[in-house]
Design a protein around this motif. Structure first.
Motif, mmCIF file in Angstrom:
data_model
loop_
_atom_site.group_PDB
_atom_site.id
_atom_site.type_symbol
_atom_site.label_atom_id
_atom_site.label_comp_id
_atom_site.label_asym_id
_atom_site.label_seq_id
_atom_site.Cartn_x
_atom_site.Cartn_y
_atom_site.Cartn_z
ATOM 1 N N SER A 465 28.355 -10.327 -4.346
ATOM 2 C CA SER A 465 29.160 -9.187 -3.901
ATOM 3 C C SER A 465 28.345 -7.905 -3.757
ATOM 4 C CB SER A 465 30.305 -8.943 -4.896
ATOM 5 O OG SER A 465 29.797 -8.452 -6.130
ATOM 6 N N ILE A 466 27.081 -7.923 -4.201
ATOM 7 C CA ILE A 466 26.246 -6.716 -4.130
ATOM 8 C C ILE A 466 25.798 -6.492 -2.691
ATOM 9 C CG2 ILE A 466 24.134 -5.611 -4.952
ATOM 10 C CD1 ILE A 466 24.350 -7.376 -7.457
ATOM 11 N N PRO A 467 26.122 -5.347 -2.082
ATOM 12 C CA PRO A 467 25.739 -5.104 -0.687
ATOM 13 C C PRO A 467 24.227 -5.076 -0.513
ATOM 14 C CG PRO A 467 27.393 -3.507 -1.442
ATOM 15 C CD PRO A 467 26.902 -4.232 -2.651
ATOM 16 N N ALA A 468 23.742 -5.818 0.455
ATOM 17 C CA ALA A 468 22.298 -5.867 0.708
ATOM 18 C C ALA A 468 21.764 -4.491 1.097
ATOM 19 C CB ALA A 468 21.996 -6.885 1.804
ATOM 20 N N LYS A 469 22.569 -3.711 1.861
ATOM 21 C CA LYS A 469 22.109 -2.388 2.301
ATOM 22 C C LYS A 469 21.881 -1.454 1.129
ATOM 23 C CE LYS A 469 24.160 -2.542 6.917
ATOM 24 N NZ LYS A 469 25.106 -1.904 7.869
ATOM 25 N N LEU A 470 22.675 -1.595 0.066
ATOM 26 C CA LEU A 470 22.510 -0.750 -1.115
ATOM 27 C C LEU A 470 21.160 -1.006 -1.764
ATOM 28 C CD1 LEU A 470 24.000 1.292 -2.956
ATOM 29 C CD2 LEU A 470 24.822 -0.666 -4.283
ATOM 30 N N LYS A 471 20.781 -2.245 -1.839
ATOM 31 C CA LYS A 471 19.492 -2.607 -2.422
ATOM 32 C C LYS A 471 18.327 -2.181 -1.528
ATOM 33 C CE LYS A 471 19.875 -6.967 -3.838
ATOM 34 N NZ LYS A 471 19.671 -6.930 -5.288
ATOM 35 N N GLU A 472 18.531 -2.353 -0.204
ATOM 36 C CA GLU A 472 17.486 -1.951 0.726
ATOM 37 C C GLU A 472 17.260 -0.440 0.667
ATOM 38 O OE1 GLU A 472 18.967 -3.462 4.356
ATOM 39 O OE2 GLU A 472 18.524 -5.561 3.881
ATOM 40 N N SER A 473 18.328 0.318 0.479
ATOM 41 C CA SER A 473 18.196 1.769 0.364
ATOM 42 C C SER A 473 17.385 2.147 -0.863
ATOM 43 C CB SER A 473 19.584 2.422 0.282
ATOM 44 O OG SER A 473 20.335 2.157 1.450
ATOM 45 N N ALA A 474 17.603 1.438 -1.960
ATOM 46 C CA ALA A 474 16.846 1.715 -3.180
ATOM 47 C C ALA A 474 15.363 1.425 -2.973
ATOM 48 C CB ALA A 474 17.400 0.874 -4.326
ATOM 49 N N TRP A 482 12.098 -4.542 -10.136
ATOM 50 C CA TRP A 482 12.707 -4.471 -11.460
ATOM 51 C C TRP A 482 13.660 -3.285 -11.560
ATOM 52 C CZ3 TRP A 482 14.615 -6.290 -15.571
ATOM 53 C CH2 TRP A 482 14.811 -5.515 -16.703
ATOM 54 N N LYS A 483 13.270 -2.146 -10.975
ATOM 55 C CA LYS A 483 14.132 -0.973 -11.025
ATOM 56 C C LYS A 483 15.387 -1.187 -10.185
ATOM 57 C CE LYS A 483 13.977 4.055 -10.959
ATOM 58 N NZ LYS A 483 13.141 5.253 -10.728
ATOM 59 N N VAL A 484 15.253 -1.879 -9.052
ATOM 60 C CA VAL A 484 16.434 -2.198 -8.239
ATOM 61 C C VAL A 484 17.395 -3.051 -9.051
ATOM 62 C CG1 VAL A 484 17.240 -3.445 -6.200
ATOM 63 C CG2 VAL A 484 15.198 -2.017 -6.057
ATOM 64 N N TRP A 485 16.854 -4.059 -9.743
ATOM 65 C CA TRP A 485 17.705 -4.927 -10.572
ATOM 66 C C TRP A 485 18.391 -4.135 -11.683
ATOM 67 C CZ3 TRP A 485 20.267 -9.203 -11.537
ATOM 68 C CH2 TRP A 485 20.507 -9.581 -12.857
ATOM 69 N N ARG A 486 17.626 -3.225 -12.316
ATOM 70 C CA ARG A 486 18.153 -2.501 -13.469
ATOM 71 C C ARG A 486 19.151 -1.426 -13.078
ATOM 72 N NH1 ARG A 486 15.932 1.903 -15.843
ATOM 73 N NH2 ARG A 486 14.002 1.596 -14.671
ATOM 74 N N THR A 487 18.930 -0.769 -11.942
ATOM 75 C CA THR A 487 19.783 0.367 -11.579
ATOM 76 C C THR A 487 20.877 0.023 -10.570
ATOM 77 O OG1 THR A 487 18.223 1.002 -9.840
ATOM 78 C CG2 THR A 487 17.937 2.022 -12.016
ATOM 79 N N VAL A 488 20.715 -1.066 -9.813
ATOM 80 C CA VAL A 488 21.712 -1.422 -8.796
ATOM 81 C C VAL A 488 22.477 -2.674 -9.198
ATOM 82 C CG1 VAL A 488 22.084 -2.055 -6.382
ATOM 83 C CG2 VAL A 488 20.355 -0.337 -6.973
ATOM 84 N N ASP A 489 21.732 -3.761 -9.421
ATOM 85 C CA ASP A 489 22.381 -5.049 -9.683
ATOM 86 C C ASP A 489 23.113 -5.074 -11.023
ATOM 87 O OD1 ASP A 489 19.914 -5.462 -7.916
ATOM 88 O OD2 ASP A 489 20.998 -7.334 -7.615
ATOM 89 N N PRO A 491 24.400 -2.813 -13.200
ATOM 90 C CA PRO A 491 25.699 -2.145 -13.389
ATOM 91 C C PRO A 491 26.851 -2.851 -12.671
ATOM 92 C CG PRO A 491 23.986 -0.530 -12.937
ATOM 93 C CD PRO A 491 23.387 -1.880 -12.666
ATOM 94 N N ILE A 492 26.583 -3.360 -11.451
ATOM 95 C CA ILE A 492 27.631 -4.058 -10.701
ATOM 96 C C ILE A 492 27.942 -5.403 -11.344
ATOM 97 C CG2 ILE A 492 28.204 -5.079 -8.453
ATOM 98 C CD1 ILE A 492 26.467 -2.946 -7.143
ATOM 99 N N LEU A 493 26.926 -6.016 -11.923
ATOM 100 C CA LEU A 493 27.069 -7.348 -12.496
ATOM 101 C C LEU A 493 27.659 -7.325 -13.905
ATOM 102 C CD1 LEU A 493 26.357 -10.258 -11.583
ATOM 103 C CD2 LEU A 493 24.176 -10.001 -12.764
ATOM 104 N N GLY A 494 27.883 -6.140 -14.461
ATOM 105 C CA GLY A 494 28.290 -6.020 -15.859
ATOM 106 C C GLY A 494 29.515 -6.825 -16.219
#
Length: 574
Positions: A465-474, A482-489, A491-494
């Motif tokens: 469900s995590i938008p690919a564009k959100l990760k690409e922006s990061a 690792w920072k993308v996983w920690r700050t984007v993925d 929190p959404i995956l909590g």
């Protein structure tokens, strides 16, 4: 095993995530869970094959021949099959009206009632067995009330250790499977199809048989097969409620390995169990795909109505009353019997759990079983998340050939009975460098095999469900993987992590089939403690079994309710 319920059913969303991680990194993510399965799943299965075909270091399929030539084992296979068939038919007959109510009506407290119907399904099998002992056993609530009312000297309801009690318990355990699967599918069928048949002169019964039933057939077949699988592989219910008179293949594996120490025959029976379960799960997955593609879903706003007529209110009242009595009475009676003594209401049975008399069937105070169970469950949670998170991230990653192979491979433990897994552990992990036979870690390692697929399927929807564009922006802003996983993925995956953690924890708390093989006498779990108490005579042992079962029931139900709360609003794969 896959429980395929409503919101817990498999999804087909394959949106890519974490594109910023290289393909090589994705392969590395799968390495740890693959290594774990190789050591603790495939190696024990290979040992089972070895013990079956090479029992004395020489090739000989004699044990497999005995299975088809001995009347004892043929009767076991026959009983395993026919009791599963009858249990499935009875579950369908009793649960289809409930599925109809959930599919076609809107009423106050509907979601709470749906959760209530699911609680029996998530209870450990030993708790289900103890609940029916407390309700219909010789010392159960029904017999106690009847004996007091009519001044009887012996229990009038004598169905303990009979096939009737086994069948009732199986229906209780699997009722929600039909309600969730068939009811969820039924709620998406357009009512106008059956209404058109009625306008053309068909009676309500004929419209149901000719129109609705054929449309429901994929869901009914999927639910029936799933119930059949659960009853075919039934262990705790048969072992405790059936007594020595009845044995499924799973129970016979346990008896051959533990009581008779006939490991080659137990291994041969395990092969038969593996074959049947794999075949049934293959058919089930094909039925699920057919069910998911059968029709274009209709909005539930269109398909469901409020109870306005007297007939509607009668249907609702009858079904809700049946669910409350049939599903609620065993659980209520369990709690009542746990606080009922000869002198009245008391917490004495709970207090004696903290004692260890010379007559105790434990090497430690029974309450220590609670501590051990919690410790094993916590260890299972940590190991299952350590393995499940990288496996889920890999499966949610870019489409590749390896992923199509590993996706079903990671689910294989679901199609293998816990009894077979436990038996594989005791014959495979008893020599260096894997001499873990006396290690307490063997219990969470076995529990992790059962919990791992549930963890993976709980995490996948959140990752997808995590938008690919959100990760690409990061990434464009300079964030490393690792920072993308920690700050984007993360929190959404909590929420999905909480669901996965609760799944692993509650599965470990109630696991019985594998634990009965690998646990040591000095480190009993709660299900083992209940089983030992029920196997001992005396009111004190019986009362302590009820007390321990009540504790485990309340903890399991609380875990399920917590999981439902965090799962709410997101499509899950379980």
């Amino acid at each position: 095993m896959d429980r395929g319920l409503d919101g817990y059913g498999f999804t087909i969303d394959i949106s890519p995530t974490m594109k910023n991680i290289s393909s090589k990194s994705y392969v590395l993510l799968a390495g740890l869970p693959l290594a774990y399965l190789a050591i603790f799943y495939f190696y024990p299965l290979i040992k089972i094959f070895s013990v079956s075909f090479i029992p004395d270091d020489a090739w000989g399929p004699g044990n497999l021949k005995k299975l088809v030539t001995s009347s004892i084992y043929l009767r076991t296979l026959w009983f395993t099959t026919w009791q599963a068939v009858i249990s499935t038919v009875l579950t369908l007959l009793l649960a289809l009206p409930g599925a109809y109510v959930f599919a076609r009506y809107q009423f106050r407290g509907k979601e709470l009632l749906r959760s209530f119907t699911t609680v029996p399904f998530v209870l450990p099998t030993v708790v289900v067995a103890a609940a029916f002992h407390s309700l219909l056993g010789p010392h159960g609530m029904v017999n106690a009330v009847l004996m007091k009312l009519f001044h009887l000297t012996s229990p009038p309801v004598a169905i303990d250790q009979t096939i009737a009690l086994i069948l009732i318990a199986h229906v209780f355990y699997n009722y929600t499977v039909v309600v969730r699967i068939v009811g969820g599918y039924w709620s998406q069928l357009e009512p106008s199809l059956a209404e058109a048949a009625k306008m053309l002169g068909a009676s309500p019964a004929k419209a149901f048989i000719k129109v609705t039933l054929p449309l429901l057939s994929p869901a009914i077949m999927a639910a029936s097969l799933l119930v059949f699988i659960f009853c075919f592989s039934s262990f705790g219910v048969i072992l405790i409620l059936g007594g020595p008179r009845f044995a499924t293949i799973e129970v016979e594996i346990y008896r051959q390995a533990i009581h008779l120490f006939n490991l080659p025959m137990a291994a041969a029976l395990s092969l038969v169990q593996i074959f049947f379960t794999f075949a049934l799960m293959w058919v089930y997955t094909r039925l699920q795909r057919r069910r998911s593609l059968a029709l274009k879903p209709e909005s539930r706003v269109v398909t469901q109505k409020k109870s306005e007529s007297g007939i509607d209110r009668l249907i609702l009242a009858a079904n809700i009353g049946f669910m409350a009595l049939f599903l609620g009475l065993p659980m209520v009676s369990l709690i009542i019997r746990s606080v009922t003594t000869e002198t009245g209401i008391s917490l004495g049975f709970y207090q004696t759990l903290f004692e260890n008399t010379t007559e105790s069937v434990f090497f430690v105070p029974p309450a220590d079983a609670v501590v051990y169970s919690l410790g094993f469950a916590l260890a299972t949670l940590l190991i299952a998340l350590t393995l499940g998170v990288p496996a889920a991230v890999f499966l949610a990653g870019p489409e590749n050939r390896l992923r199509s192979v590993l996706d079903p491979l990671f689910m294989l433990p679901l199609s293998t009975s816990a009894v077979t897994l436990g038996f594989g552990f005791i014959i495979a992990l008893d020599k260096p460098p894997l001499n873990l036979r006396t290690s307490p870690m063997l219990i969470p390692l076995a529990h992790t095999l059962v919990a791992f697929p549930f963890v993976v399927r709980s995490l996948l929807p959140g990752l997808r469900s995590i938008p690919a564009k959100l990760k690409e922006s990061a990434v464009m802003l300079g964030a490393d993987p690792w920072k993308v996983w920690r700050t984007v993925d993360l929190p959404i995956l909590g929420r999905a992590l909480v669901v996965a953690a609760v799944f692993a924890f509650t599965i470990s708390l109630g696991e019985f089939g594998a634990t009965v093989f690998v646990a040591q006498p000095q480190t009993p779990t709660m299900p083992l403690a209940i089983y030992r108490f029920l196997g001992q005579p005396g009111a004190a042992n019986y009362g302590q079994a009820m007390a321990m079962s009540s504790i485990l029931m309340l903890v399991s139900a609380a875990g399920f309710m917590l999981m439902e709360k965090f799962r709410s609003g997101q499509a899950g794969e379980f």
